[in-house]
Scaffold this active site. Sequence first.
Site, short mmCIF file in Angstrom:
data_model
loop_
_atom_site.label_atom_id
_atom_site.label_comp_id
_atom_site.label_asym_id
_atom_site.label_seq_id
_atom_site.Cartn_x
_atom_site.Cartn_y
_atom_site.Cartn_z
N ASP A 1 -16.33 -5.24 0.20
CA ASP A 1 -15.94 -4.92 1.58
C ASP A 1 -17.19 -4.96 2.45
OD1 ASP A 1 -13.32 -4.47 0.69
OD2 ASP A 1 -13.75 -2.38 0.24
N GLU B 1 0.87 -1.18 0.00
CA GLU B 1 0.00 0.00 0.00
C GLU B 1 0.90 1.23 0.00
OE1 GLU B 1 -3.95 -1.08 2.39
OE2 GLU B 1 -2.15 -1.48 3.56
#
Length: 247
Positions: A128, A8
């Site tokens: 999600d 990330e």
Amino acid sequence: MIIYPTLELLDGKCVSLARGRLDDPVLWHVDPVETARGFAAAGAEWMHLTDINWLRGDGGNDDLVLEIIRAAGIPVQLGGGFRSRDAVTRWIDLGAGRIVLGTMALQDPGAVEELAKYHPDQIVVAVDVLQGHLMTSGWHTRSVFTAEDFIRAFDGVPLAGLIVTDIDADIEDSDGSLGVISGLAAQTRQQVIARGTVRSLDDVARLRYIPNIAGTLIGRALMAKDVDLSEAVRTAQTPIGKVAEFQ
């Protein structure tokens, strides 16, 4: 099962999000490009890359992302708040192996279906889940749709897969409740990639026994050296033995 070592990026650095908070990243003092090369050297077949700046809508790390794509030596699955078809097509043309779409998949599923048909096996949809509901915009917005309704909308679409995150398990930093992910995996023909469940090598081994789990993302556990990537890859590729049938 495929292991997706994960990076990330935020402002050119490798980070992990503490409990999903975009404003509270954990910084890792590693070189992103060299780390990506190391993934390939450890035997990974793919890697996953998320640009947090794109996700936050405050610019991006375009040059660094492109350098990683070109230097990694393995295909890169790229995510980070894609908002248009042009952006998706541009990064596929620049060499991204797959593009991950979340909010765009909810807001414009027709566009995602068209992209998947034009770029078969290169579009991944992020699912999600928090308390049974779909979350968007970096886990900040709760949708009226359930995760089950959402994944059904993509039945028959030539996706590369679904990345399913049980946000409850991820933010609580638990030992990996697999109930949500395994339940959704049983309801779709799409291949499911689990996220947020691996904190040890044992978690990798457990995932192998869940039907329709094609892979898992591992980020923070690799950065913290709680999981060795080479061992994780070997574990994921070990054939599954006989499983006892319970009456």
